[in-house]
Design a protein around this motif. Structure first.
Motif, PDB file in Angstrom:
ATOM      1  N   ASP C 270       2.922  -2.332  -9.978  1.00  0.00           N
ATOM      2  CA  ASP C 270       3.348  -3.733  -9.926  1.00  0.00           C
ATOM      3  C   ASP C 270       4.195  -3.987  -8.684  1.00  0.00           C
ATOM      4  N   VAL C 271       5.121  -3.100  -8.451  1.00  0.00           N
ATOM      5  CA  VAL C 271       6.006  -3.240  -7.288  1.00  0.00           C
ATOM      6  C   VAL C 271       5.199  -3.280  -6.000  1.00  0.00           C
ATOM      7  N   LEU C 272       4.218  -2.377  -5.919  1.00  0.00           N
ATOM      8  CA  LEU C 272       3.416  -2.298  -4.698  1.00  0.00           C
ATOM      9  C   LEU C 272       2.545  -3.542  -4.541  1.00  0.00           C
ATOM     10  N   ARG C 273       1.940  -3.960  -5.625  1.00  0.00           N
ATOM     11  CA  ARG C 273       1.102  -5.169  -5.556  1.00  0.00           C
ATOM     12  C   ARG C 273       1.927  -6.381  -5.139  1.00  0.00           C
ATOM     13  N   LYS C 274       3.106  -6.490  -5.743  1.00  0.00           N
ATOM     14  CA  LYS C 274       3.969  -7.627  -5.403  1.00  0.00           C
ATOM     15  C   LYS C 274       4.311  -7.631  -3.924  1.00  0.00           C
ATOM     16  N   ALA C 275       4.397  -6.403  -3.353  1.00  0.00           N
ATOM     17  CA  ALA C 275       4.720  -6.295  -1.926  1.00  0.00           C
ATOM     18  C   ALA C 275       3.483  -6.513  -1.061  1.00  0.00           C
ATOM     19  N   GLY C 276       2.368  -6.859  -1.707  1.00  0.00           N
ATOM     20  CA  GLY C 276       1.187  -7.198  -0.928  1.00  0.00           C
ATOM     21  C   GLY C 276       0.201  -6.063  -0.725  1.00  0.00           C
ATOM     22  N   ALA C 277       0.498  -4.916  -1.295  1.00  0.00           N
ATOM     23  CA  ALA C 277      -0.419  -3.794  -1.116  1.00  0.00           C
ATOM     24  C   ALA C 277      -1.677  -4.003  -1.955  1.00  0.00           C
ATOM     25  N   ARG C 278      -2.809  -3.537  -1.407  1.00  0.00           N
ATOM     26  CA  ARG C 278      -4.049  -3.567  -2.154  1.00  0.00           C
ATOM     27  C   ARG C 278      -4.197  -2.227  -2.870  1.00  0.00           C
ATOM     28  N   LEU C 279      -4.602  -2.255  -4.129  1.00  0.00           N
ATOM     29  CA  LEU C 279      -4.889  -1.022  -4.871  1.00  0.00           C
ATOM     30  C   LEU C 279      -6.392  -1.008  -5.138  1.00  0.00           C
ATOM     31  N   PRO C 280      -7.118  -0.123  -4.468  1.00  0.00           N
ATOM     32  CA  PRO C 280      -8.585  -0.214  -4.504  1.00  0.00           C
ATOM     33  C   PRO C 280      -9.188   0.040  -5.882  1.00  0.00           C
ATOM     34  N   TRP C 281      -8.468   0.690  -6.761  1.00  0.00           N
ATOM     35  CA  TRP C 281      -9.004   0.909  -8.108  1.00  0.00           C
ATOM     36  C   TRP C 281      -7.855   0.858  -9.106  1.00  0.00           C
ATOM     37  N   VAL C 283      -4.987   1.490 -11.965  1.00  0.00           N
ATOM     38  CA  VAL C 283      -4.042   2.575 -12.247  1.00  0.00           C
ATOM     39  C   VAL C 283      -4.128   2.895 -13.731  1.00  0.00           C
ATOM     40  N   GLU C 284      -4.701   4.039 -14.073  1.00  0.00           N
ATOM     41  CA  GLU C 284      -4.944   4.354 -15.482  1.00  0.00           C
ATOM     42  C   GLU C 284      -4.187   5.580 -15.957  1.00  0.00           C
ATOM     43  N   ALA C 285      -3.498   6.253 -15.040  1.00  0.00           N
ATOM     44  CA  ALA C 285      -2.718   7.421 -15.454  1.00  0.00           C
ATOM     45  C   ALA C 285      -1.409   7.414 -14.656  1.00  0.00           C
ATOM     46  N   ASN C 286      -1.096   8.492 -13.973  1.00  0.00           N
ATOM     47  CA  ASN C 286       0.198   8.561 -13.293  1.00  0.00           C
ATOM     48  C   ASN C 286       0.091   8.667 -11.773  1.00  0.00           C
ATOM     49  N   SER C 287      -1.037   8.227 -11.228  1.00  0.00           N
ATOM     50  CA  SER C 287      -1.178   8.189  -9.768  1.00  0.00           C
ATOM     51  C   SER C 287      -1.505   6.772  -9.328  1.00  0.00           C
ATOM     52  N   VAL C 288      -0.929   6.400  -8.203  1.00  0.00           N
ATOM     53  CA  VAL C 288      -1.118   5.053  -7.677  1.00  0.00           C
ATOM     54  C   VAL C 288      -1.566   5.187  -6.224  1.00  0.00           C
ATOM     55  N   PHE C 289      -2.639   4.496  -5.873  1.00  0.00           N
ATOM     56  CA  PHE C 289      -3.205   4.615  -4.529  1.00  0.00           C
ATOM     57  C   PHE C 289      -3.192   3.272  -3.826  1.00  0.00           C
ATOM     58  N   PRO C 290      -2.113   2.945  -3.132  1.00  0.00           N
ATOM     59  CA  PRO C 290      -2.070   1.676  -2.411  1.00  0.00           C
ATOM     60  C   PRO C 290      -2.563   1.833  -0.971  1.00  0.00           C
ATOM     61  N   VAL C 291      -3.165   0.770  -0.476  1.00  0.00           N
ATOM     62  CA  VAL C 291      -3.410   0.671   0.955  1.00  0.00           C
ATOM     63  C   VAL C 291      -2.198  -0.033   1.561  1.00  0.00           C
ATOM     64  N   LEU C 292      -1.519   0.677   2.457  1.00  0.00           N
ATOM     65  CA  LEU C 292      -0.274   0.146   3.024  1.00  0.00           C
ATOM     66  C   LEU C 292      -0.368   0.084   4.542  1.00  0.00           C
ATOM     67  N   LYS C 293       0.392  -0.817   5.106  1.00  0.00           N
ATOM     68  CA  LYS C 293       0.558  -0.765   6.551  1.00  0.00           C
ATOM     69  C   LYS C 293       1.259   0.537   6.903  1.00  0.00           C
ATOM     70  N   LYS C 294       0.775   1.183   7.949  1.00  0.00           N
ATOM     71  CA  LYS C 294       1.382   2.452   8.347  1.00  0.00           C
ATOM     72  C   LYS C 294       2.860   2.278   8.673  1.00  0.00           C
ATOM     73  N   ALA C 295       3.191   1.129   9.234  1.00  0.00           N
ATOM     74  CA  ALA C 295       4.599   0.872   9.587  1.00  0.00           C
ATOM     75  C   ALA C 295       5.458   0.826   8.324  1.00  0.00           C
ATOM     76  N   VAL C 296       4.904   0.240   7.279  1.00  0.00           N
ATOM     77  CA  VAL C 296       5.643   0.172   6.015  1.00  0.00           C
ATOM     78  C   VAL C 296       5.842   1.573   5.446  1.00  0.00           C
ATOM     79  N   ALA C 297       4.751   2.343   5.475  1.00  0.00           N
ATOM     80  CA  ALA C 297       4.843   3.705   4.951  1.00  0.00           C
ATOM     81  C   ALA C 297       5.901   4.502   5.707  1.00  0.00           C
TER      82      ALA C 297
END
Lengths: 344, 344, 344, 344
Positions: C270-281, C283-297
């Protein structure tokens, strides 16, 4: 009408005669006799440099032992997804090389695409124990799909190998067919373009059983005598291989055999095209891959023609399929004429 | 005067001629052709039962793949400490059979002592993961020391195998030499006495390259096609082996060859004994092991005789050593006469 | 702010306390003590049937030994191209299982597509020694991409396994995370849907080191005691694993831990989505895969957050990348709050 | 009265407490965390030189991976016939090291006789592919029979290794027991006498699970990260081993534990001797091997004493047998007193 495989053919009369002439007398076993040494020198001449030469029983052995010599723990070798080592050798590389993995690459017409190779190598960051470590690249010349790598195309792969410290292996089960097609020298097609190890096949091109593993860098072969012996691949009466190879290389018999096979393939391709078959890629050696109506294929088989259906990946209609026709030193024009008549 | 090994000989003219006669025409590859099937039937006749037959390139391959078929995790196979698989095959069994261990047994004149076998098996209590699990016994017939197991001696080992659920393998690199010595049948010397798998050697007895792995229990061979292929031991042009074996078995050529080799060994033994050499065990096949003065051995070699020094374990004086002389189908009486003259 | 991996966490206090409480006294070694037996019974209860239970040191060991038990010569096992065994275990399967090959399959969001599985199996015609023989399928639950297979999706793979005689393995390194997500029972998620062998992971979910290989069909485990011992994976003081597992399963600690980790992942998403990150699939367990700007990372890392960049295969723009964030039993809400603050 | 094995004991309270204290917080996985690095430095200090340190799950893993690092094709490693790797590890060396063979040597009281080693090496002439190539020697310190090699005895083996280019491995499953017996330093007992690789055992001496493979020559360890990972022997939460080792080495706990175990063994030996038992060799560490009447042994077991019968090779009468009693850090004098009372 045998187009099933070049290994369905027998042996050229000159090969048989050479064998027979060496039946008498005494020769030290295990590739230490005089005739063995003589053939080793022939290979050095052929490749214009000192090479280390190991007779082995099969192409599968040659390929797998070459990669065994290059293997390291957690190692990965790169090859085309259609390569013989990937698709037709029952996991010999993985088994004999102690678990070495093969990373399967795509690439048009059976040739590895250098960009795909670079991209795949990038999946293995240096020092990462989790992904493992790249150790080798293997290409097939001529390819499983009857095409060839130009010397420059070989060199492009060789450059990537050098850049990443990878051993470069060439599966030359049909080496002669590629060589005569390209009109180049054995040296130009191998070590001058970065190849380290060559499976030099002669069985498919007129011998009974004569496969040779050639190392262009003798240091890389330091453990090969043990690698070959512990795998059960060291012939005792090695002169029976050496005698075949002497006759094979003498008077350019090998080149003549390959030229004949390639020419037959060309004529076969013409016949198939004239009959309306589509050939998805060019015929550059001694294999021809037509897309045929299944009904036509069935009719040819009933008439006695042998050939294999091929796993396509091609986008083909339900009533057609991809087939492989292989010619050899022993293919006769009459066989092609009969096929043409059947197709007419 | 070649007494170095029977694998320094070439090929019997009938073998060469047979090969030559099969050079033309088409035959399906990978031991699936008509001639392959015909030879398989010959083996069934020879052994008086259905057998599964696998051509392989070397005796080392035959031995190691047989034991691979019998292997289980943590497995142990029992053999004589002087067995070829233990002393002369570069660890092929351990390597190809995935870490299978060989327990080395002692026993007089190259034969496993059944009591020693029973005692060694007892070191592996059933179900103990620490010690591992016994899986097979391998004997050599004729033995590395040129002696033979009587059918009853084979049966004594076979009984122990049955009692403990162990596969029973016979390394028959010199099977014919033992057979003609014992004057029995192939069946009596093998499966009728409990043998499950036989490495049937023909190379040392007049072929170029013709080793066959025979399973008397086809069920035990269920995985063999894959075991052979993944090890690189499946010949493509299998008829070149089949053709040799046809000629080898035809007209009892194989028995005649072995009888000749054994007779030559007997005469050689006489010559050596007359010259004062001690032979620590009887000459029952085609190998002769004299204890000679080193000076005498050196003199023979200077005169052109080839033979090997043998690791003794024998209690020999400093100026003498144990040597091995091997005869073959190709040994000529003149060679023995020359040796006799040199020793006189 | 540790989101690098759930294996960067320590051990739950209850696990540590249990260990400490078993430090005294005597217990038979090698998983033969009373506490070992008690834990084995707990597993039988958990899975509602008799199971064979093998403690092993690592998930890699569990996976590779399971497939070793299923391996045959020339064997091929099918898995997702992103599976841990394919991408992150340094070739352990190929090495430990004697050259077993892994055929890499694609499929959305880390799950094997049944159609792709069927198509890949079809590349291995029954009895063809050249291509080899299919022996097993391995799926990961929850997947490497933090998604789960529904019981029906597991069953769809299980049906294919039955139809083709393949062993069915589940890599359950994060088994608990999938279980609580699906709200089903261990039995429903495994053997009732055709699973034969399960790598039951507890290390990532609050233990120090407690991986267990579970066989639902005890016959398939017949060789496992030897397979485990010869690979060096049999602990002597096995009670130190058993004690962890007792505490892990007691009072549903394992389920509570997994629920916490999954909940933290949901909040992180939720936090990542709110920050504008795209989650390509999803989240059904305990791993989250956001697409982030490299600068943000980069900014997050500077502030002390740990997480990994992931090999994408995704079509991403040059200034963004795919990242993996993993939560665990030990993740604290404060860590997520800090991350949210940094992203704001 | 546990004398079955030192691995039937639990963990020293200080070890457990250390583990508990590291349960919280974040540490990088796979032996890359700060505590891992700290322990690696402790090992460097302990051995007075730079060493490469690899945590592994079991002694079997440590031994087999060490020899894997030293293996070459057709390789042979030499060890005592009673060595743990030869008799008690289910063929782990042969399996994990790709078919490496173990040549079993005799030697009094569990120690390799240097003369026997030299003689055995001589069976492998340099460059002979048939016999294979010697690659390593492995000794056990203290030995399987509870004796020790003096530093000079270690050095005598080390000299042979240097002379023949062999890697020198020490199985130190009970390293501490030998060290305190000899009153020397870790360096003097290892690399200063030619040892290249050490299996440093801590599990039997008070840890839960803490085995470490130490390379004195970092170059020899170049492939070890991959060797360990592909075998499934790389712990994710490595700090649980590191934390044990910190506590183990702190305040010389390890030496105190070993001294206690050795002292208990000495007292046990006295008790047994007084009761008339014969001890065939001296008690130099924490194992005692008495020859006892079987009736006496049965009586002790009925009273609750645990100990193992040992494979003798000893010339013993029918009513007696050889037994092994092992003491540990946890052995209490009361246990010995009870045993004495039972024997009286």
């Amino acid at each position: 009408m045998n187009f099933a495989s070049d290994n369905w053919a027998g042996a050229h009369p000159a090969i048989g005669a050479a064998l027979l002439s060496h039946g008498k007398g005494v020769s030290a076993a295990y590739q230490t006799g005089e005739i063995d040494r003589a053939v080793e020198r022939q290979f050095c001449d052929l490749f214009e440099r000192d090479v280390a030469v190991f007779f082995v029983p099969t192409g599968t052995a040659a390929n797998a032992l070459a990669l065994t010599a290059a293997a390291r723990p957690g190692g990965v070798a790169f090859c085309h997804a259609d390569a013989h080592i990937a698709a037709d050798e029952c996991g010999a590389v993985e088994y004999l090389a102690g678990g070495l993995r093969l990373a399967h690459l795509r690439g048009e017409a059976g040739r590895i695409d250098p960009a795909a190779l670079r991209e795949s190598i990038a999946h293995y960051p240096a020092g990462s124990v989790h992904s493992g470590q790249p150790v080798a690249v293997s290409i097939t010349q001529s390819t499983e799909l009857g095409t060839v790598y130009s010397p420059d195309a070989v060199g492009a792969i060789g450059d990537i190998c050098r850049a990443h410290g990878l051993a470069f292996h060439m599966d030359g089960a049909r080496f002669a067919n590629a060589l005569v097609r390209l009109g180049t020298t054995p040296a130009e097609m191998t070590w001058k373009r970065g190849v380290d190890m060559l499976s030099f096949g002669a069985t498919k091109n007129g011998c009974w059983c004569a496969e040779t593993l050639v190392f262009f860098n003798p240091e890389m072969a330091a453990q090969m005598p043990f690698i070959r012996k512990r795998a059960g691949h060291l012939f005792s009466k090695s002169r029976f291989v050496a005698a075949q190879l002497q006759a094979y290389l003498a008077n350019d018999l090998w080149l003549a055999n390959a030229r004949h096979a390639n020419r037959m393939a060309g004529e076969l391709a013409d016949v198939l095209r004239k009959a309306g078959a589509r050939l998805p890629w060019p015929v550059e050696a001694n294999s021809v891959f037509p897309v045929l109506k299944k009904a036509v294929a069935a009719r040819l088989r009933e008439a006695g023609a042998t050939f294999h259906e091929w796993q396509a990946g091609q986008d083909v209609a339900p009533d057609v399929a991809l087939y492989r026709f292989v010619t050899s030193y022993a293919t006769e024009r009459a066989e092609i004429d009969r096929l043409a008549a059947l197709l007419a």
